[in-house]
Design a protein around this motif. Structure first.
Motif, PDB file in Angstrom:
ATOM      1  N   GLN A   4      -5.678   4.045   0.146  1.00  0.00           N
ATOM      2  CA  GLN A   4      -6.904   4.743   0.483  1.00  0.00           C
ATOM      3  C   GLN A   4      -8.016   3.782   0.889  1.00  0.00           C
ATOM      4  OE1 GLN A   4      -7.070   8.056   0.892  1.00  0.00           O
ATOM      5  NE2 GLN A   4      -9.005   7.444   1.807  1.00  0.00           N
ATOM      6  N   LYS A   5      -8.112   2.659   0.182  1.00  0.00           N
ATOM      7  CA  LYS A   5      -9.125   1.653   0.530  1.00  0.00           C
ATOM      8  C   LYS A   5      -8.870   1.076   1.928  1.00  0.00           C
ATOM      9  CE  LYS A   5     -11.554   1.845  -3.208  1.00  0.00           C
ATOM     10  NZ  LYS A   5     -11.072   3.213  -3.530  1.00  0.00           N
ATOM     11  N   LEU A   6      -7.607   0.863   2.249  1.00  0.00           N
ATOM     12  CA  LEU A   6      -7.274   0.330   3.576  1.00  0.00           C
ATOM     13  C   LEU A   6      -7.597   1.335   4.681  1.00  0.00           C
ATOM     14  CD1 LEU A   6      -3.863  -1.382   2.716  1.00  0.00           C
ATOM     15  CD2 LEU A   6      -5.890  -2.553   3.606  1.00  0.00           C
ATOM     16  N   LEU A   7      -7.198   2.577   4.482  1.00  0.00           N
ATOM     17  CA  LEU A   7      -7.453   3.601   5.494  1.00  0.00           C
ATOM     18  C   LEU A   7      -8.946   3.790   5.710  1.00  0.00           C
ATOM     19  CD1 LEU A   7      -4.773   6.299   4.561  1.00  0.00           C
ATOM     20  CD2 LEU A   7      -4.628   4.510   6.298  1.00  0.00           C
TER      21      LEU A   7
ATOM     22  N   ALA B  37       0.821  -1.219   0.000  1.00  0.00           N
ATOM     23  CA  ALA B  37       0.000   0.000   0.000  1.00  0.00           C
ATOM     24  C   ALA B  37       0.850   1.261   0.000  1.00  0.00           C
ATOM     25  CB  ALA B  37      -0.940  -0.002   1.200  1.00  0.00           C
ATOM     26  N   ASN B  38       2.076   1.173   0.540  1.00  0.00           N
ATOM     27  CA  ASN B  38       2.965   2.335   0.536  1.00  0.00           C
ATOM     28  C   ASN B  38       3.358   2.749  -0.876  1.00  0.00           C
ATOM     29  OD1 ASN B  38       3.643   3.789   2.828  1.00  0.00           O
ATOM     30  ND2 ASN B  38       4.893   2.138   3.663  1.00  0.00           N
ATOM     31  N   LYS B  39       3.196   1.828  -1.817  1.00  0.00           N
ATOM     32  CA  LYS B  39       3.537   2.123  -3.217  1.00  0.00           C
ATOM     33  C   LYS B  39       2.295   2.211  -4.105  1.00  0.00           C
ATOM     34  CE  LYS B  39       7.833  -0.526  -2.690  1.00  0.00           C
ATOM     35  NZ  LYS B  39       8.601  -1.711  -3.172  1.00  0.00           N
ATOM     36  N   ASN B  40       1.122   2.054  -3.504  1.00  0.00           N
ATOM     37  CA  ASN B  40      -0.119   2.020  -4.283  1.00  0.00           C
ATOM     38  C   ASN B  40      -1.154   2.906  -3.582  1.00  0.00           C
ATOM     39  OD1 ASN B  40      -2.674   1.334  -5.337  1.00  0.00           O
ATOM     40  ND2 ASN B  40      -1.952  -0.712  -5.937  1.00  0.00           N
ATOM     41  N   SER B  41      -1.330   4.132  -4.061  1.00  0.00           N
ATOM     42  CA  SER B  41      -2.214   5.089  -3.386  1.00  0.00           C
ATOM     43  C   SER B  41      -3.661   4.622  -3.379  1.00  0.00           C
ATOM     44  CB  SER B  41      -2.107   6.460  -4.052  1.00  0.00           C
ATOM     45  OG  SER B  41      -2.467   6.382  -5.420  1.00  0.00           O
ATOM     46  N   TRP B  42      -4.093   3.964  -4.445  1.00  0.00           N
ATOM     47  CA  TRP B  42      -5.473   3.457  -4.496  1.00  0.00           C
ATOM     48  C   TRP B  42      -5.701   2.444  -3.379  1.00  0.00           C
ATOM     49  CZ3 TRP B  42      -7.172  -1.566  -5.037  1.00  0.00           C
ATOM     50  CH2 TRP B  42      -8.547  -1.731  -5.249  1.00  0.00           C
ATOM     51  N   LEU B  43      -4.769   1.505  -3.234  1.00  0.00           N
ATOM     52  CA  LEU B  43      -4.892   0.470  -2.207  1.00  0.00           C
ATOM     53  C   LEU B  43      -4.816   1.092  -0.814  1.00  0.00           C
ATOM     54  CD1 LEU B  43      -4.953  -2.469  -1.237  1.00  0.00           C
ATOM     55  CD2 LEU B  43      -2.466  -2.538  -1.548  1.00  0.00           C
TER      56      LEU B  43
ATOM     57  N   SER C 268      -9.457  14.209   3.916  1.00  0.00           N
ATOM     58  CA  SER C 268      -8.561  13.064   4.107  1.00  0.00           C
ATOM     59  C   SER C 268      -9.039  11.834   3.341  1.00  0.00           C
ATOM     60  CB  SER C 268      -8.474  12.723   5.594  1.00  0.00           C
ATOM     61  OG  SER C 268      -8.126  13.856   6.345  1.00  0.00           O
ATOM     62  N   HIS C 269     -10.134  11.991   2.586  1.00  0.00           N
ATOM     63  CA  HIS C 269     -10.725  10.892   1.800  1.00  0.00           C
ATOM     64  C   HIS C 269     -11.158   9.735   2.702  1.00  0.00           C
ATOM     65  CE1 HIS C 269      -9.329  13.043  -1.695  1.00  0.00           C
ATOM     66  NE2 HIS C 269      -8.095  13.040  -1.219  1.00  0.00           N
ATOM     67  N   LEU C 270     -11.782  10.106   3.816  1.00  0.00           N
ATOM     68  CA  LEU C 270     -12.299   9.119   4.764  1.00  0.00           C
ATOM     69  C   LEU C 270     -13.805   9.290   4.892  1.00  0.00           C
ATOM     70  CD1 LEU C 270      -9.572   9.479   7.556  1.00  0.00           C
ATOM     71  CD2 LEU C 270      -9.715   7.697   5.801  1.00  0.00           C
TER      72      LEU C 270
ATOM     73  N   ASP D  78      -4.367  -4.711  13.304  1.00  0.00           N
ATOM     74  CA  ASP D  78      -3.282  -4.965  14.261  1.00  0.00           C
ATOM     75  C   ASP D  78      -1.918  -4.572  13.702  1.00  0.00           C
ATOM     76  OD1 ASP D  78      -5.193  -5.964  15.960  1.00  0.00           O
ATOM     77  OD2 ASP D  78      -4.821  -8.067  15.439  1.00  0.00           O
ATOM     78  N   THR D  79      -1.768  -4.630  12.391  1.00  0.00           N
ATOM     79  CA  THR D  79      -0.462  -4.328  11.777  1.00  0.00           C
ATOM     80  C   THR D  79      -0.425  -2.936  11.160  1.00  0.00           C
ATOM     81  OG1 THR D  79      -1.231  -5.394   9.728  1.00  0.00           O
ATOM     82  CG2 THR D  79       0.050  -6.755  11.269  1.00  0.00           C
ATOM     83  N   PHE D  80      -1.421  -2.106  11.499  1.00  0.00           N
ATOM     84  CA  PHE D  80      -1.473  -0.746  10.948  1.00  0.00           C
ATOM     85  C   PHE D  80      -0.167  -0.020  11.262  1.00  0.00           C
ATOM     86  CE2 PHE D  80      -2.572   3.789  11.599  1.00  0.00           C
ATOM     87  CZ  PHE D  80      -2.963   4.086  10.308  1.00  0.00           C
ATOM     88  N   PRO D  81       0.591   0.387  10.244  1.00  0.00           N
ATOM     89  CA  PRO D  81       1.912   0.978  10.496  1.00  0.00           C
ATOM     90  C   PRO D  81       1.820   2.467  10.827  1.00  0.00           C
ATOM     91  CG  PRO D  81       1.539   0.773   8.141  1.00  0.00           C
ATOM     92  CD  PRO D  81       0.297   0.238   8.819  1.00  0.00           C
ATOM     93  N   SER D  82       2.796   2.967  11.557  1.00  0.00           N
ATOM     94  CA  SER D  82       2.828   4.385  11.922  1.00  0.00           C
ATOM     95  C   SER D  82       3.711   5.195  10.983  1.00  0.00           C
ATOM     96  CB  SER D  82       3.346   4.544  13.354  1.00  0.00           C
ATOM     97  OG  SER D  82       4.645   3.975  13.458  1.00  0.00           O
ATOM     98  N   ASN D  83       4.364   4.516  10.043  1.00  0.00           N
ATOM     99  CA  ASN D  83       5.312   5.205   9.166  1.00  0.00           C
ATOM    100  C   ASN D  83       4.831   5.272   7.717  1.00  0.00           C
ATOM    101  OD1 ASN D  83       5.505   2.479   8.730  1.00  0.00           O
ATOM    102  ND2 ASN D  83       7.728   2.453   8.496  1.00  0.00           N
ATOM    103  N   ILE D  84       3.520   5.327   7.531  1.00  0.00           N
ATOM    104  CA  ILE D  84       3.002   5.459   6.164  1.00  0.00           C
ATOM    105  C   ILE D  84       3.433   6.813   5.615  1.00  0.00           C
ATOM    106  CG2 ILE D  84       0.893   5.611   4.783  1.00  0.00           C
ATOM    107  CD1 ILE D  84      -0.393   3.669   6.721  1.00  0.00           C
TER     108      ILE D  84
END
Length: 474
Positions: free
Chosen positions: A110-113, A102-108, A180-182, A134-140
Motif C-alpha cells: 500500500q505504501k508503494l502504490l 510487497a506481494n507478501k506484505n500488504s502494508w508495504l 483503493s487506499h490512494l 520503472d520496475t512496477f509489476p503488472s502481476n500484483i
C-alpha cells in the motif's frame, strides 16, 4: 501608558501533587510475565543498532524479509533514490526485490502504490525512487483497482480514462481513489470530472441506471465544471433519449430551468437553452401521451371519443419541444377506468360541475398557457396570458371545466379542419410547432366554406356554455 498585569502567587509549602499514575502502573506491570509476553508480540519498529541501507537491501534481496523492521522499510522507501545514485548497477534488481516482498506484505504494498500515484501526479523528485516506478509489476496479486488506476494515470488522456473507470464502478473520482487506499487530492481526480458528461453521453455507454452516478458527479463539480458538463449533456443527448432520464431532467429543472428563481438558466449557451426546453417538453409530452394511450385502450376504436383523443394527442406531439410543463386533469370516470395505472402519476381530478365529461391538459408555453379540452362536441382550446395570478390558479387550485371557461382568454374550436386553423392561430401568438414539423396542407375554398358553416353552430353552443360558467363561478 503603563500596562499592569496581575501577579501569580504560588504557595511554596503546597506544590501541585500531579503524579504519573498510569505510567507507574505500567512500570509495576512490566515486572510480571503477562506483560512481558504482550510486549513480545509488538512488531519490531526499531533496532538497538541502526543498519545501513545496503544491509537492509541485502536482506530484502536474500528474501529474508522478516529481518527488516517497519522503520527500516520506511527508511528504505525514503532513501532508495539516493542509494540508487551510488549503486546504479543494483538499482533495478533491488527494486524488483522490494516489489516481490510487497506481494507478501500488504502494508508495504500500500505504501508503494500510494507513492507511485504521487510520482505520476507531479511529485517525481520526492515521492519514490524512479527505479521502483520503472520496475512496477503488472502481476500484483492484490488491490487490482489501485493497479488499474496507476496504469491509467501514467498514460496520456488519463483524466478521461479515469472518468470511464469511475462510470464502470459507479463511484466519484475521490471515492474511487479512497476505496483503493490512494491519495484522493491528486489533480487527475478533479480533472476526471471534466469528462463525466462525455463518458455518460457516449452512445456505447449511456445507461439509465447510471443517472444517479451522473448526478452525484454534477453535484461534486465546481460551478464552472458543472456548467460545461450540463452544456455538453444537452448538446450530445437527444431530447428523445433525455426524456427517459427522468432523474436528470428533474435535476436540470431544479437548477437550470428559467422558471426557478436563482437558477443558472442565463449562463447556459443558446443551444443548451433550446435543448433544455426540448428535454423538458419531451418528458412532459411522454407522460401525457402515455396516459392518453392508456385511455384509448379502454375505448371503442370506432367511437367519436377515440377519434377525438387520438387526433388531439397527434396534434400536440408537434409542440412537445415547446411547452415547459403541463398539468393533466381527468374526470372521475376516466380515473375509475384507468384505476391502478394512475398510481404514482401526476394527474388531478376535475371537479364535477355538470359539464360534459372531458380530459383537460394545461400546457405552459412560457408567455402563454394553453388549455386543451379533449372530448365532446363543444370541446375547445383556450389561450390565456401567463401571469402570477393565472399561474396560481391553473397549476395550484382544484379546477372544473366551468371554472376554466370562467378564465376567459382567446378560444379555438375542434371542428372540421381545426388542425390547420389552430396551427395558424398558435403561430400568430408566437407559439410555433417543433422545428422540422410538416405543416398541415392548405384547405380548398370549398373546405373553408364547410368549416365556417360548422363554426356558426359551435360558436352558439360555446357562448351558451360560457354564460353557464359565469353563473357557476359568480
Amino acid at each position: 501608558m503603563n500596562v499592569r498585569f496581575r501577579q501569580l502567587h504560588l504557595n511554596p509549602s503546597q506544590p501541585p501533587s500531579y503524579q504519573p499514575t498510569e505510567l507507574l502502573k505500567l512500570s509495576k506491570g512490566l515486572k510480571t510475565n503477562s506483560y512481558l509476553k504482550n510486549l513480545a508480540n509488538i512488531p519490531r519498529l526499531f533496532r538497538t543498532k541502526f543498519r545501513s541501507l545496503t544491509e537492509i537491501l541485502s536482506d530484502i534481496q536474500s528474501n529474508q524479509i522478516e529481518q527488516v523492521s517497519v522503520l527500516e522499510w520506511v527508511y528504505c522507501l525514503y532513501h532508495k533514490n539516493t542509494w540508487d545514485a551510488k549503486n546504479p548497477d543494483l538499482r533495478i534488481a533491488s527494486s524488483q526485490a522490494i516489489w516481490k516482498a510487497a506481494n507478501k506484505n500488504s502494508w508495504l504494498l500500500q505504501k508503494l502504490l500510494w507513492r507511485v500515484v504521487l510520482y505520476y501526479s507531479g511529485q517525481r523528485e520526492t515521492a519514490i525512487a524512479s527505479s521502483l516506478v520503472d520496475t512496477f509489476p503488472s502481476n500484483i496479486k492484490s488491490n487490482s483497482l489501485a493497479i488499474q488506476i496507476i496504469n491509467i494515470i501514467k498514460q496520456p488522456h488519463a483524466a478521461k480514462k479515469l472518468a470511464q473507470l469511475c462510470y464502470t464502478n459507479l463511484l466519484l473520482p475521490q471515492q474511487l481513489l479512497e476505496q483503493s487506499h490512494l491519495p484522493t487530492w491528486i489533480p487527475v481526480a478533479t480533472e476526471a470530472l471534466n469528462h463525466v458528461a462525455e463518458v455518460f453521453s457516449d452512445p456505447s455507454n449511456i445507461n439509465y441506471k447510471h443517472t444517479d452516478w451522473l448526478l452525484r458527479c454534477l453535484n461534486q463539480m465546481s460551478a464552472d465544471q458543472q456548467l460545461l458538463a450540463v452544456d455538453s449533456l444537452l448538446n450530445k443527448i437527444s431530447p428523445e433519449l433525455g426524456a427517459n432520464l427522468t432523474q436528470l431532467v428533474t435535476w436540470l429543472e431544479e437548477n437550470y430551468s428559467p422558471r426557478v428563481t436563482n437558477s443558472r438558466w442565463n449562463q447556459l449557451s443558446l443551444f443548451a437553452k433550446s435543448a433544455l426546453r426540448k428535454w423538458i417538453g419531451a418528458v412532459n409530452y411522454r407522460d401525457f401521451a402515455n396516459l392518453i394511450d392508456q385511455l384509448l385502450e379502454t375505448l371503442d376504436q370506432n367511437s367519436l371519443d377515440f377519434k377525438q383523443l387520438k387526433s388531439r394527442r397527434k396534434f400536440w406531439a408537434d409542440y412537445s419541444d415547446r411547452f415547459q410543463r403541463l398539468r393533466i386533469l381527468f374526470p372521475q370516470n376516466s380515473v375509475n377506468i384507468l384505476g391502478s395505472y394512475l398510481h404514482g402519476q401526476d394527474v388531478s381530478i376535475l371537479i364535477d360541475d355538470g359539464s360534459e365529461p372531458t380530459e383537460v391538459c394545461i400546457f405552459d408555453f412560457g408567455d402563454w398557457f394553453v388549455i386543451e379540452f379533449f372530448r365532446g362536441w363543444s370541446s375547445e382550446i383556450r389561450l390565456i396570458a401567463n401571469n402570477p395570478e393565472t399561474e396560481a390558479i391553473l397549476f395550484g387550485d382544484n379546477l372544473s371545466v366551468k371554472r376554466l371557461r370562467c378564465l376567459g382568454g382567446k378560444r379555438h374550436d375542434h371542428r372540421y379542419l381545426w388542425q390547420f386553423s389552430c396551427e395558424e392561430w398558435l403561430n400568430q401568438n408566437q407559439i410555433p410547432p417543433n422545428s422540422g414539423t410538416k405543416p398541415y396542407p392548405n384547405p380548398t375554398s370549398q373546405q373553408l366554406q364547410d368549416r365556417n358553416h360548422q363554426l356558426i353552430e359551435w360558436n352558439r353552443v360555446i357562448q351558451k356554455l360560457e354564460k353557464e360558467a359565469q353563473e357557476y363561478c359568480f
